[in-house]
Scaffold this active site. Structure first.
Site, PDB file in Angstrom:
ATOM      1  N   TRP A 169      -1.282   3.633   0.083  1.00 13.20           N
ATOM      2  CA  TRP A 169      -0.697   4.973   0.219  1.00 13.20           C
ATOM      3  C   TRP A 169       0.764   4.803   0.587  1.00 13.20           C
ATOM      4  O   TRP A 169       1.100   4.034   1.496  1.00 13.20           O
ATOM      5  CB  TRP A 169      -1.389   5.796   1.310  1.00 13.20           C
ATOM      6  CG  TRP A 169      -0.622   7.063   1.580  1.00 13.20           C
ATOM      7  CD1 TRP A 169      -0.646   8.199   0.824  1.00 13.20           C
ATOM      8  CD2 TRP A 169       0.327   7.303   2.637  1.00 13.20           C
ATOM      9  NE1 TRP A 169       0.225   9.135   1.342  1.00 13.20           N
ATOM     10  CE2 TRP A 169       0.844   8.611   2.448  1.00 13.20           C
ATOM     11  CE3 TRP A 169       0.805   6.537   3.698  1.00 13.20           C
ATOM     12  CZ2 TRP A 169       1.792   9.171   3.304  1.00 13.20           C
ATOM     13  CZ3 TRP A 169       1.752   7.082   4.545  1.00 13.20           C
ATOM     14  CH2 TRP A 169       2.230   8.393   4.350  1.00 13.20           C
ATOM     15  N   GLU A 206      -3.933   6.096  -3.143  1.00 15.88           N
ATOM     16  CA  GLU A 206      -4.219   7.341  -2.417  1.00 15.88           C
ATOM     17  C   GLU A 206      -3.080   8.347  -2.608  1.00 15.88           C
ATOM     18  O   GLU A 206      -1.940   8.089  -2.240  1.00 15.88           O
ATOM     19  CB  GLU A 206      -4.399   7.023  -0.931  1.00 15.88           C
ATOM     20  CG  GLU A 206      -4.685   8.226  -0.061  1.00 15.88           C
ATOM     21  CD  GLU A 206      -4.847   7.843   1.400  1.00 15.88           C
ATOM     22  OE1 GLU A 206      -4.874   8.771   2.245  1.00 15.88           O
ATOM     23  OE2 GLU A 206      -4.936   6.637   1.708  1.00 15.88           O
ATOM     24  N   LYS A 219      -1.131  12.182  -2.269  1.00 18.90           N
ATOM     25  CA  LYS A 219      -0.851  13.135  -1.204  1.00 18.90           C
ATOM     26  C   LYS A 219      -0.022  14.277  -1.770  1.00 18.90           C
ATOM     27  O   LYS A 219       0.770  14.084  -2.697  1.00 18.90           O
ATOM     28  CB  LYS A 219      -0.094  12.459  -0.057  1.00 18.90           C
ATOM     29  CG  LYS A 219      -0.020  13.305   1.212  1.00 18.90           C
ATOM     30  CD  LYS A 219       0.497  12.492   2.387  1.00 18.90           C
ATOM     31  CE  LYS A 219       0.436  13.302   3.676  1.00 18.90           C
ATOM     32  NZ  LYS A 219       0.887  12.524   4.842  1.00 18.90           N
ATOM     33  N   HIS A 242      -5.254  15.719   1.747  1.00 21.00           N
ATOM     34  CA  HIS A 242      -4.059  15.469   0.949  1.00 21.00           C
ATOM     35  C   HIS A 242      -3.904  16.410  -0.237  1.00 21.00           C
ATOM     36  O   HIS A 242      -3.286  16.048  -1.239  1.00 21.00           O
ATOM     37  CB  HIS A 242      -4.062  14.018   0.459  1.00 21.00           C
ATOM     38  CG  HIS A 242      -3.703  13.040   1.531  1.00 21.00           C
ATOM     39  ND1 HIS A 242      -3.400  11.723   1.280  1.00 21.00           N
ATOM     40  CD2 HIS A 242      -3.590  13.189   2.875  1.00 21.00           C
ATOM     41  CE1 HIS A 242      -3.130  11.103   2.405  1.00 21.00           C
ATOM     42  NE2 HIS A 242      -3.240  11.969   3.394  1.00 21.00           N
ATOM     43  N   HIS A 275     -11.339   9.252   1.908  1.00 22.99           N
ATOM     44  CA  HIS A 275     -10.918   9.301   3.304  1.00 22.99           C
ATOM     45  C   HIS A 275     -11.260  10.700   3.791  1.00 22.99           C
ATOM     46  O   HIS A 275     -10.706  11.691   3.301  1.00 22.99           O
ATOM     47  CB  HIS A 275      -9.409   9.056   3.446  1.00 22.99           C
ATOM     48  CG  HIS A 275      -9.060   7.609   3.584  1.00 22.99           C
ATOM     49  ND1 HIS A 275      -7.761   7.170   3.758  1.00 22.99           N
ATOM     50  CD2 HIS A 275      -9.836   6.497   3.583  1.00 22.99           C
ATOM     51  CE1 HIS A 275      -7.768   5.848   3.855  1.00 22.99           C
ATOM     52  NE2 HIS A 275      -9.001   5.420   3.753  1.00 22.99           N
ATOM     53  N   ASP A 299      -4.806  15.959   9.768  1.00 22.81           N
ATOM     54  CA  ASP A 299      -5.775  14.920  10.126  1.00 22.81           C
ATOM     55  C   ASP A 299      -6.509  15.204  11.434  1.00 22.81           C
ATOM     56  O   ASP A 299      -6.508  14.387  12.351  1.00 22.81           O
ATOM     57  CB  ASP A 299      -5.081  13.558  10.199  1.00 22.81           C
ATOM     58  CG  ASP A 299      -4.737  13.026   8.815  1.00 22.81           C
ATOM     59  OD1 ASP A 299      -5.623  13.015   7.962  1.00 22.81           O
ATOM     60  OD2 ASP A 299      -3.580  12.642   8.601  1.00 22.81           O
ATOM     61  N   ASP A 333     -10.430   9.165   8.301  1.00 20.45           N
ATOM     62  CA  ASP A 333      -8.987   9.051   8.522  1.00 20.45           C
ATOM     63  C   ASP A 333      -8.483  10.284   9.265  1.00 20.45           C
ATOM     64  O   ASP A 333      -8.122  11.288   8.664  1.00 20.45           O
ATOM     65  CB  ASP A 333      -8.251   8.907   7.184  1.00 20.45           C
ATOM     66  CG  ASP A 333      -6.761   8.634   7.379  1.00 20.45           C
ATOM     67  OD1 ASP A 333      -6.329   8.498   8.537  1.00 20.45           O
ATOM     68  OD2 ASP A 333      -6.031   8.570   6.376  1.00 20.45           O
TER      69      ASP A 333
END
Length: 417
Positions: free
Chosen positions: A178, A217, A219, A254, A278, A288, A318
């Site tokens: 990421w 990953e 976002k 994300h 995640h 998060d 995560d």
């Protein structure tokens, strides 16, 4: 007696409860080490940067490898089932400063010993944030060749360390990339950065390695990168579709607040044999938060189970909350993921699918709603008893005692955030 009655209630609907409990026991959940120390790692770099941050200054944060391992031990002692630990590159354990592009397996030998002694798998993450070589919020997509090459070397080393974990632990290792790359305001060129990212990824993945599951990953945006993110969902899905040995990891925080990952799972299963996740909990944006047993978490679990994707789903957590007891956060989040999986495993999925296929939508609606009040909690309590962990809030007494005897005595980390 209560378990026996609850079991009969589910079995009347065609659910094999004992099978559900065995599947839950065997399904490993990847628990992220960085909840224990607010994503600081052991480099001593201080404040986070690169579109990532934690908030809060709850006392007792781990500041050494020994403290972090001790806290993780406490957490997993209160969690049943199979578990893995997820590490970032910044959790290397060394006696001297080593640049991130020069880290080697030897710098993670202590983690292998730790995992072996506790029968844990390890998953891994390259660390592209909080570093001087992250210039102008760019790493793998930078037009500065020195910067881009540095981070390519870093990612190559992360894959080699992941292969070391796989060999030592005799289990496949998820290796995640990421990056925070993006721009605060509207860019003049979107294609250039994405072509450089593509070039970097091609270089990173060129070396065949045994036991490594490579994932990227996406976002939506980050702090300071509100207008444009190089590694978007569309970019990575397209990259993975054209590179069969690389998989698209979906982090539940994300995406746009109106998007849900549960709806994306079936689409990904049409084309990929692995489903890396995640699991986090966004609030307005990717903040998060600790995972709750909410409707979306249950629907994610149901999509995994009803589509026979338990073996394909690579579930990692995560989240990082520095405003509450960090050890308790691990336990709460992981147990909620397990509760969601158990809820999904106790659904009469074949019957529900048959009702849909036969257009029996009235009965389908009725049954879906009735299932919500079945004695799921009783089955959970029975499983916890089998796993020799507390089935109710009683586990929190151990957390309070641990905070009193251990966490409260740590010095120098109150207000660090």
């Amino acid at each position: 007696m209560e378990y026996s009655q609850a079991k009969k209630r589910y079995e009347a609907l065609g659910v094999d409860v004992e099978l559900a409990l065995r599947l839950l026991t065997d399904k490993a959940i990847g628990i992220h080490c960085w909840q224990g120390d607010d994503v600081n790692g052991f480099e001593g770099s201080g404040a986070l940067s690169g579109g990532i941050q934690t908030t809060g200054n709850y006392p007792g944060k781990a500041t050494t490898p020994q403290e972090l391992m001790m806290d993780f031990d406490k957490a997993i002692s209160l969690i049943g089932g199979s578990k893995r630990i997820a590490l970032h590159m910044t959790y290397a354990i060394t006696d001297e400063k080593v640049e991130r592009d020069s880290l080697e397996p030897k710098h993670f030998e202590a983690w292998v010993d730790y995992a072996k002694s506790r029968k844990l798998g390890i998953d891994f993450n390259a660390t592209f944030f909080s570093h001087p070589m992250m210039k102008d919020n760019l790493t793998l997509s930078s037009n500065d060749e020195e910067v881009r090459s540095y981070w390519v070397r870093h990612a190559i080393q992360s894959r080699r360390i992941a292969a070391y974990f796989a060999k030592e632990l005799k289990t496949e290792v998820v290796n995640d990339i990421w990056i925070p790359d993006g721009y605060k305001d509207i860019p003049a060129d979107r294609l250039g950065p994405r072509m450089r990212l593509k070039q970097s990824l091609d270089e990173i993945f060129s070396e065949p390695l045994e036991g490594v599951i490579d994932v990227v990953e996406c976002k939506l945006f980050g702090i300071g990168m509100e207008a444009f993110t190089v590694g978007s969902s569309e970019f990575y899905i397209a990259y993975c579709a054209s590179h069969p040995k690389v998989y698209n990891l979906m982090d539940t925080g994300h995406y746009h607040p109106t998007e849900v990952v549960s709806d994306k799972i079936s689409s990904m299963l049409c084309y990929f044999d692995k489903l890396p996740l995640h699991v986090s909990r966004p609030m307005r944006w990717d903040s998060d938060h600790v995972v709750r047993l909410d409707d979306e978490l249950k629907e994610i679990a149901c999509e995994i189970v009803r589509n026979d994707a338990l073996d394909k789903a690579l579930i990692g957590l995560d989240f990082f909350d520095a405003s509450i007891n960090r050890v308790a956060a691990w336990v709460i989040g992981t147990r909620n993921m397990q509760k969601a999986l158990l809820y999904a495993l106790l659904q009469p999925n074949k019957r529900l699918k048959t009702l849909q296929d036969n257009n029996e939508f009235t009965e389908l609606l009725m049954l879906q709603e009735e299932l919500k009040t079945l004695p799921f909690g009783t089955i959970w309590e029975h499983w916890c008893h089998e796993q020799q962990v507390e089935s109710d809030e009683g586990w929190f007494d151990e957390i309070k005692q641990y905070e009193k005897e251990v966490l409260s005595k740590r010095k120098g980390n109150i207000g660090d955030n």
